[in-house]
Design an enzyme around this catalytic site. Structure first.
Site, PDB file in Angstrom:
ATOM      1  N   ASP A   1      14.440  39.357   1.668  1.00 48.91           N
ATOM      2  CA  ASP A   1      13.455  38.756   2.564  1.00 48.91           C
ATOM      3  C   ASP A   1      12.069  39.095   2.002  1.00 48.91           C
ATOM      4  O   ASP A   1      11.677  40.266   1.957  1.00 48.91           O
ATOM      5  CB  ASP A   1      13.639  39.343   3.972  1.00 48.91           C
ATOM      6  N   LEU A   2      11.345  38.076   1.589  1.00 51.44           N
ATOM      7  CA  LEU A   2      10.051  38.299   0.918  1.00 51.44           C
ATOM      8  C   LEU A   2       8.973  38.826   1.867  1.00 51.44           C
ATOM      9  O   LEU A   2       7.901  39.234   1.408  1.00 51.44           O
ATOM     10  CB  LEU A   2       9.585  36.996   0.259  1.00 51.44           C
TER      11      LEU A   2
ATOM     12  N   ASN B   1       7.268  30.315  -5.072  1.00 46.94           N
ATOM     13  CA  ASN B   1       7.525  29.024  -4.422  1.00 46.94           C
ATOM     14  C   ASN B   1       7.861  29.141  -2.933  1.00 46.94           C
ATOM     15  O   ASN B   1       7.587  28.235  -2.157  1.00 46.94           O
ATOM     16  CB  ASN B   1       8.695  28.350  -5.177  1.00 46.94           C
TER      17      ASN B   1
ATOM     18  N   TYR C   1      -0.417  28.073   8.432  1.00 48.42           N
ATOM     19  CA  TYR C   1       0.143  27.634   7.142  1.00 48.42           C
ATOM     20  C   TYR C   1      -0.975  27.096   6.248  1.00 48.42           C
ATOM     21  O   TYR C   1      -1.058  27.430   5.066  1.00 48.42           O
ATOM     22  CB  TYR C   1       1.200  26.559   7.402  1.00 48.42           C
TER      23      TYR C   1
ATOM     24  N   LYS D   1      -2.097  28.431   2.580  1.00 46.16           N
ATOM     25  CA  LYS D   1      -2.050  27.573   1.383  1.00 46.16           C
ATOM     26  C   LYS D   1      -3.429  27.478   0.722  1.00 46.16           C
ATOM     27  O   LYS D   1      -3.530  27.377  -0.505  1.00 46.16           O
ATOM     28  CB  LYS D   1      -1.507  26.189   1.751  1.00 46.16           C
TER      29      LYS D   1
ATOM     30  N   ILE E   1       6.868  15.872  -0.243  1.00 50.72           N
ATOM     31  CA  ILE E   1       8.070  15.953  -1.076  1.00 50.72           C
ATOM     32  C   ILE E   1       9.261  15.866  -0.137  1.00 50.72           C
ATOM     33  O   ILE E   1       9.445  16.731   0.730  1.00 50.72           O
ATOM     34  CB  ILE E   1       8.115  17.290  -1.868  1.00 50.72           C
TER      35      ILE E   1
HETATM   36  N1  LIG Z   1       8.313  19.774   0.735  1.00 54.28           N
HETATM   37  C1  LIG Z   1       7.041  19.437   0.805  1.00 54.28           C
HETATM   38  O1  LIG Z   1       6.695  18.329   1.234  1.00 54.28           O
HETATM   39  C2  LIG Z   1       5.960  20.384   0.334  1.00 54.28           C
HETATM   40  C3  LIG Z   1       4.640  19.911   0.354  1.00 54.28           C
HETATM   41  C4  LIG Z   1       3.627  20.761  -0.068  1.00 54.28           C
HETATM   42  C5  LIG Z   1       3.917  22.045  -0.493  1.00 54.28           C
HETATM   43  N2  LIG Z   1       5.209  22.472  -0.503  1.00 54.28           N
HETATM   44  C6  LIG Z   1       5.442  23.846  -0.953  1.00 54.28           C
HETATM   45  O2  LIG Z   1       6.466  23.861  -1.925  1.00 54.28           O
HETATM   46  C7  LIG Z   1       7.213  25.074  -1.799  1.00 54.28           C
HETATM   47  C8  LIG Z   1       8.690  24.768  -1.592  1.00 54.28           C
HETATM   48  O3  LIG Z   1       8.820  23.965  -0.432  1.00 54.28           O
HETATM   49  P1  LIG Z   1      10.202  23.309   0.010  1.00 54.28           P
HETATM   50  O4  LIG Z   1       9.866  22.058   0.731  1.00 54.28           O
HETATM   51  O5  LIG Z   1      11.155  23.278  -1.106  1.00 54.28           O
HETATM   52  O6  LIG Z   1      10.691  24.390   1.108  1.00 54.28           O
HETATM   53  P2  LIG Z   1      12.182  24.718   1.621  1.00 54.28           P
HETATM   54  O7  LIG Z   1      12.024  25.211   3.020  1.00 54.28           O
HETATM   55  O8  LIG Z   1      13.090  23.555   1.389  1.00 54.28           O
HETATM   56  O9  LIG Z   1      12.610  25.927   0.673  1.00 54.28           O
HETATM   57  C9  LIG Z   1      11.992  27.171   0.777  1.00 54.28           C
HETATM   58  C10 LIG Z   1      12.947  28.227   0.310  1.00 54.28           C
HETATM   59  O10 LIG Z   1      12.328  29.510   0.534  1.00 54.28           O
HETATM   60  C11 LIG Z   1      13.271  30.355   1.165  1.00 54.28           C
HETATM   61  N3  LIG Z   1      12.573  31.335   1.997  1.00 54.28           N
HETATM   62  C12 LIG Z   1      11.845  31.085   3.115  1.00 54.28           C
HETATM   63  N4  LIG Z   1      11.419  32.223   3.654  1.00 54.28           N
HETATM   64  C13 LIG Z   1      11.870  33.228   2.863  1.00 54.28           C
HETATM   65  C14 LIG Z   1      11.760  34.648   2.912  1.00 54.28           C
HETATM   66  N5  LIG Z   1      11.111  35.272   3.918  1.00 54.28           N
HETATM   67  N6  LIG Z   1      12.348  35.378   1.943  1.00 54.28           N
HETATM   68  C15 LIG Z   1      13.033  34.766   0.941  1.00 54.28           C
HETATM   69  N7  LIG Z   1      13.184  33.436   0.853  1.00 54.28           N
HETATM   70  C16 LIG Z   1      12.604  32.659   1.804  1.00 54.28           C
HETATM   71  C17 LIG Z   1      14.142  29.429   1.996  1.00 54.28           C
HETATM   72  O11 LIG Z   1      15.403  30.013   2.323  1.00 54.28           O
HETATM   73  C18 LIG Z   1      14.266  28.218   1.088  1.00 54.28           C
HETATM   74  O12 LIG Z   1      15.366  28.335   0.197  1.00 54.28           O
HETATM   75  C19 LIG Z   1       6.596  25.828  -0.626  1.00 54.28           C
HETATM   76  O13 LIG Z   1       5.631  26.739  -1.110  1.00 54.28           O
HETATM   77  C20 LIG Z   1       5.933  24.731   0.178  1.00 54.28           C
HETATM   78  O14 LIG Z   1       4.856  25.219   0.969  1.00 54.28           O
HETATM   79  C21 LIG Z   1       6.240  21.675  -0.092  1.00 54.28           C
END
Ligand SMILES: NC(=O)c1ccc[n+]([C@@H]2O[C@H](COP(=O)([O-])OP(=O)(O)OC[C@H]3O[C@@H](n4cnc5c(N)ncnc54)[C@H](O)[C@@H]3O)[C@@H](O)[C@H]2O)c1
Length: 256
Positions: free
Chosen positions: A71-72, A98, A163, A167, A196
């Site tokens: 857990d980060l 990420n 959030y 960011k 995304i």
């Molecule tokens: N999907 C989008 O539209 C989007 C848009 C802008 C930015 N982002 C950024 O891209 C990155 C990835 O996003 P995503 O959509 O793939 O997210 P997601 O929620 O699909 O994946 C995030 C991953 O992080 C893990 N995680 C979350 N909290 C955690 C913790 N406390 N300890 C360890 N692991 C943890 C989750 O289990 C998951 O596998 C993030 O930084 C997000 O802010 C995503």
């Protein structure tokens, strides 16, 4: 649209650590770095999905990435994860920060606890991961840190005050770390994704109306997926971008 099969030959055998690699964009990055022949470790809180990814990649590529269940939000666990990766794979060359969680919250519902929780899951670990990997990257002769921010903090989105703050903070953190670590040949850049379409996004926030509204803003009239982040991230990790640090790269189909 299939990903072009680009190879960054300097990434072969590079030691790479990705946070939040179990699902979404992180899983696409784990997959992408493994297919470059890199030695990949990833941290995630979701063990079941992460182990499925390890098994799938093992079958498809013959390589089992190192999964660390942590857990980060727990900074001791962050430090232990880095030491485990360094002891198992060797000194790290690449860190991809990420992991995040884009919870929505109304202004009046934010509490001190929920604010701190959001900074812990979206911002704090990026600093402590970077602090922990820096000595290993110095030992390796340099490295590349890639921080995932978001265009969300530029869009005046009402329901993500904590959030969006995290960011935006990641961009400041990226520039400060780049200034500190540049003399050690460690580069630090940020990626700002737009919309995304991942499984979580579809389940929680992205209905047809939201997707149509974003496509209307984008120059490119298709939804971006996790695979759209792989090429930019490989490029920032590779020596192909060796003159680039303290920068932000926006991958949003031209929404901004
Ligand atoms: N999907 C989008 O539209 C989007 C848009 C802008 C930015 N982002 C950024 O891209 C990155 C990835 O996003 P995503 O959509 O793939 O997210 P997601 O929620 O699909 O994946 C995030 C991953 O992080 C893990 N995680 C979350 N909290 C955690 C913790 N406390 N300890 C360890 N692991 C943890 C989750 O289990 C998951 O596998 C993030 O930084 C997000 O802010 C995503």
């Amino acid at each position: 649209m299939p990903l072009p099969a680009a190879q960054f030959h300097d990434l072969r055998d590079r030691r790479v650590l990705i946070t939040g690699g179990g699902t979404g964009i992180g899983a696409a990055l784990v997959d992408g770095f493994v297919r470059q022949g890199a030695q990949v470790a990833f941290v995630d809180i979701d063990a079941a999905t992460s182990l499925e990814l390890v098994d799938r990649l093992s079958v498809e590529t013959g390589y089992r990435p190192l999964f660390i269940h942590a857990d980060l939000r727990d900074i001791d666990a962050v430090r232990r994860a880095v030491e485990t990766v360094a002891a198992t794979l060797g000194a790290l060359h690449v860190l991809v920060n990420n992991a995040a969680r884009d919870d929505r919250q109304q202004l009046e519902d934010v509490t001190e606890e929920s604010w701190d929780e959001s900074q812990a899951v979206n911002l704090r670990h990026l600093f402590f991961m970077s602090q922990a990997v820096a000595p290993h990257m110095r030992q390796a002769g340099g490295g590349s840190i890639i921080n995932f921010s978001s265009i969300a903090f530029l869009l005046n989105m009402a329901e993500i005050p904590a959030y969006a703050t995290a960011k935006a903070g990641i961009v400041g953190l990226t520039k400060s770390l780049a200034g500190k670590l540049g003399p050690d040949n460690i580069r630090v850049n940020a990626i700002l994704p737009g919309m995304i379409v991942t499984e979580r996004q579809k389940k929680l926030w992205l209905d047809e109306t939201a997707i149509a509204a974003m496509l209307d803003k984008q120059c490119l009239k298709r939804s971006l997926t996790a695979d759209d982040l792989v090429g930019p991230c490989l490029y920032l990790a590779s020596n192909c971008s060796m003159g680039m640090t303290a920068q932000t790269m926006i991958i949003d189909g031209g929404a901004l």
